[in-house]
Design a protein around this motif. Structure first.
Motif, mmCIF file in Angstrom:
data_model
loop_
_atom_site.group_PDB
_atom_site.id
_atom_site.type_symbol
_atom_site.label_atom_id
_atom_site.label_comp_id
_atom_site.label_asym_id
_atom_site.label_seq_id
_atom_site.Cartn_x
_atom_site.Cartn_y
_atom_site.Cartn_z
ATOM 1 N N VAL A 1 1.217 -2.718 0.000
ATOM 2 C CA VAL A 1 0.373 -3.774 -0.561
ATOM 3 C C VAL A 1 0.148 -3.506 -2.053
ATOM 4 O O VAL A 1 0.122 -2.355 -2.497
ATOM 5 N N PRO A 2 0.007 -4.556 -2.850
ATOM 6 C CA PRO A 2 -0.136 -4.373 -4.299
ATOM 7 C C PRO A 2 -1.259 -3.416 -4.700
ATOM 8 O O PRO A 2 -1.096 -2.632 -5.634
ATOM 9 N N ALA A 3 -2.384 -3.466 -3.986
ATOM 10 C CA ALA A 3 -3.505 -2.580 -4.342
ATOM 11 C C ALA A 3 -3.094 -1.121 -4.259
ATOM 12 O O ALA A 3 -3.476 -0.304 -5.110
ATOM 13 N N ALA A 4 -2.304 -0.769 -3.241
ATOM 14 C CA ALA A 4 -1.879 0.621 -3.082
ATOM 15 C C ALA A 4 -0.960 1.046 -4.213
ATOM 16 O O ALA A 4 -1.060 2.162 -4.738
ATOM 17 N N VAL A 5 -0.051 0.167 -4.600
ATOM 18 C CA VAL A 5 0.893 0.494 -5.677
ATOM 19 C C VAL A 5 0.151 0.611 -7.011
ATOM 20 O O VAL A 5 0.385 1.539 -7.790
ATOM 21 N N GLY A 6 -0.753 -0.334 -7.262
ATOM 22 C CA GLY A 6 -1.521 -0.293 -8.506
ATOM 23 C C GLY A 6 -2.381 0.951 -8.610
ATOM 24 O O GLY A 6 -2.474 1.582 -9.675
ATOM 25 N N ALA A 7 -3.015 1.333 -7.504
ATOM 26 C CA ALA A 7 -3.865 2.528 -7.506
ATOM 27 C C ALA A 7 -3.036 3.785 -7.741
ATOM 28 O O ALA A 7 -3.425 4.662 -8.527
ATOM 29 N N ALA A 8 -1.883 3.889 -7.077
ATOM 30 C CA ALA A 8 -1.034 5.071 -7.247
ATOM 31 C C ALA A 8 -0.544 5.203 -8.683
ATOM 32 O O ALA A 8 -0.504 6.307 -9.248
#
Length: 433
Positions: free
Chosen positions: A288-295
Motif C-alpha cells: 500500500v502507498p502508505a507503507a512505501v512512503g513511510a519506508a
C-alpha cells in the motif's frame, strides 16, 4: 462379503488440526491465562505502550530506531495516501508500481552499494521469492540452523537440496560445502546477518572466505542488521567489511524502517530475473502507498546525519540492558568480539537481548509475571528455538531512555526473586560463558 471396489473411507483433511502436539499445552495455557501471544496493543509502538488497558514498558518490538512515531515518517505515509489512495489493487507487474517504489528501490540499492534492488510487499515474500526463484531442483542450498523461517520456506519451495549446518559453526558449514561439491548443481549459502532469536551475528568474513574457496554464492538476510549495524547502517555485511563478497542482501521495512515490506539487493542481472520470474513479486498485490512512503522517509532519516546517532543509541541501549540482566543473574549471551571494517576490534551487542529459560512452562510463567508487573517481552518456544531452549526475547529501541530501562530492570529483578522462591532457580549467566 465386502465390495473390494468400494471407495475407502475418506480421510478428513482437517483431522490434523484436532489433537495436535500443541493442543493440550494451548488449552492449558488459555485456561490458566498464561498464553503469551496475541495480546492487543492499544497504542503506537513507543517505549511505553498501553496493552489491554495497562501501561507496559515495550521490550518486545523490532522498532529499533523508534521511527514508527517520527512525525516525518507519519507525514510521508499520509502524503502517500493523499497522492495515491489507500491501495493500488494490483501487482507491481501491472498497475501497482508508483514513483515511490522506483525511488525506494533506487535509494536502497545506493544504500546497500549494489547495482539494483527490488521491493516486495513483505519481508517473508522477499526471502521466499528470491530463494524460490534463484534456486531450482539440482541446486544445493546450505543454511544455518538458526536462519529465519522465511528462508527455510524459500529453500523448501525451490526443491533444491537443503544442507543445514549447526548455528554459526564454521566447521559444520565447511563440511556441508564439501558434500555439496558432489551434488552437481549450483550452491548458495544463506545466513542471517543478525539472528532474530539469539541476537548474535554471523561470522561473515569466514563464511565469505569458505564460499569463495568452494565456489558458492552467498546471500545474507539483513532484516535485523539493516539500520542498526555499520557506519551507513547498511547491516552486518557493511560492519564486517564483506559487502563485495556478498552476492545478495535481503532486508525488511518492518524493523528499523518503520513500515512493512522487504527488499532484495544485488546485481542487475539477478534483480531483473526476479522482476520477471519471482512469483511472490508477480502474483501479489503491491504494498500500500502508505507503507512505501513511510519506508522511504525512514530510509532517508537513517542515511542522514541523524542516522549514526540513532544507531549508536540503540546499540548503547542493547549493551545496557544486557549487562543489567546479567548483573541480576539472568542467562544472556556474552558480547561478541568482532573486527569492523576500518575500525579496531570491538565487542558488539545487538538490540536483541535474549534470556534463556529452558523449560517452556517456566518461560511462560516468567513472561506472565513480567507482563503483570508492567514489562512486555516476547516468548520463544520450540520450534522457534531448539527443544529445552525456551527463552524470553527482549529488544530495545533507540528511543528507550535510561529511566525506561532502569524501571524494566528493577521489575526483572523483583520478578526473578519472587519467581525463584516459588518455582526454583532459573539458568544463570554461566550458561552462556
Amino acid at each position: 462379503m465386502t465390495d473390494s471396489s468400494a471407495p475407502a473411507a475418506p480421510v478428513d483433511v482437517f483431522a490434523k488440526v484436532r489433537g495436535h502436539e500443541r493442543a493440550e499445552q494451548l488449552a492449558a495455557a488459555r485456561e490458566a491465562n498464561l498464553l503469551p501471544y496475541f495480546h492487543v496493543q492499544d497504542s503506537p509502538a513507543l517505549p511505553v505502550v498501553t496493552m489491554e488497558g495497562a501501561e507496559k514498558i515495550q521490550l518486545g518490538s523490532n522498532n529499533y530506531l523508534g521511527l514508527t512515531s517520527d512525525p516525518r515518517v507519519i507525514a510521508a505515509a499520509h502524503g502517500a495516501i493523499d497522492a495515491y489512495g489507500t491501495g493500488l489493487t494490483g501487482s507491481r507487474l501491472l498497475n501497482g508500481t508508483i514513483p515511490l517504489h522506483v525511488q525506494l528501490e533506487e535509494e536502497i540499492a545506493d544504500w546497500m552499494g549494489t547495482e539494483e534492488a527490488i521491493v516486495y510487499s513483505t519481508g517473508h515474500q522477499a526471502n521466499v521469492g528470491a530463494l524460490g526463484t534463484i534456486l531450482a531442483p539440482g541446486d544445493t542450498v546450505v543454511a544455518d540452523s538458526g536462519d529465519h523461517a522465511s528462508i527455510l520456506d524459500g529453500c523448501l519451495l525451490s526443491k533444491a537440496k537443503l544442507r543445514p549446518f549447526r548455528h554459526n559453526k564454521l566447521d559444520k558449514l565447511e563440511k556441508q560445502l564439501q558434500r555439496a561439491q558432489g551434488d552437481g548443481g549450483g550452491v548458495l549459502v544463506v545466513v542471517d546477518g543478525v539472528f532474530s532469536m539469539e541476537g548474535d551475528i554471523a561470522p561473515l568474513p569466514e563464511i565469505a572466505a569458505l564460499c569463495e574457496r568452494y565456489g558458492a554464492r552467498l546471500m545474507v538476510d539483513e532484516a535485523h542488521g539493516a539500520g542498526v549495524l555499520g557506519a551507513r547502517g547498511a547491516g552486518t555485511s557493511e560492519l564486517l567489511g564483506v559487502e563485495e563478497q556478498v552476492d545478495l542482501r535481503m532486508g525488511t521495512f518492518s524493523k528499523s524502517l518503520a513500515s512493512c515490506g522487504g527488499f532484495i539487493a544485488g546485481s542487475h542481472e539477478v534483480v531483473e530475473y526476479l522482476r520477471i520470474s519471482s512469483r511472490s513479486f508477480l502474483f501479489t498485490a503491491s504494498a500500500v502507498p502508505a507503507a512505501v512512503g513511510a519506508a522511504l522517509a525512514a530510509l532517508r532519516i537513517v542515511r542522514s546525519d541523524e542516522g549514526p546517532a540513532l544507531t549508536g543509541a540503540v546499540l548503547d541501549n542493547g549493551r545496557y540492558l544486557r549487562q543489567g540482566l546479567e548483573d541480576l543473574g539472568y542467562a544472556v549471551l556474552q558480547p561478541q568480539r568482532v573486527n569492523p571494517a576500518g575500525a579496531p576490534e570491538t565487542d558488539i551487542v545487538t538490540p536483541i537481548v535474549t534470556v534463556t529459560v529452558g523449560d517452556d512452562w517456566k518461560a511462560v510463567l516468567l513472561w506472565r509475571a513480567l507482563f503483570d508487573a508492567g514489562v512486555f517481552v516476547n516468548t520463544a518456544l520450540h520450534p522457534a528455538v531448539p527443544p529445552s531452549g525456551a527463552a524470553l526475547r527482549t529488544s530495545v529501541m533507540a528511543t528507550h531512555s535510561r529511566e525506561h530501562l532502569d524501571r524494566a530492570l528493577e521489575i526483572f529483578g523483583r520478578v526473578k526473586r519472587d519467581f525463584e522462591a516459588e518455582h526454583g532457580e532459573l539458568p544463570g549467566p554461566d550458561l552462556h560463558r
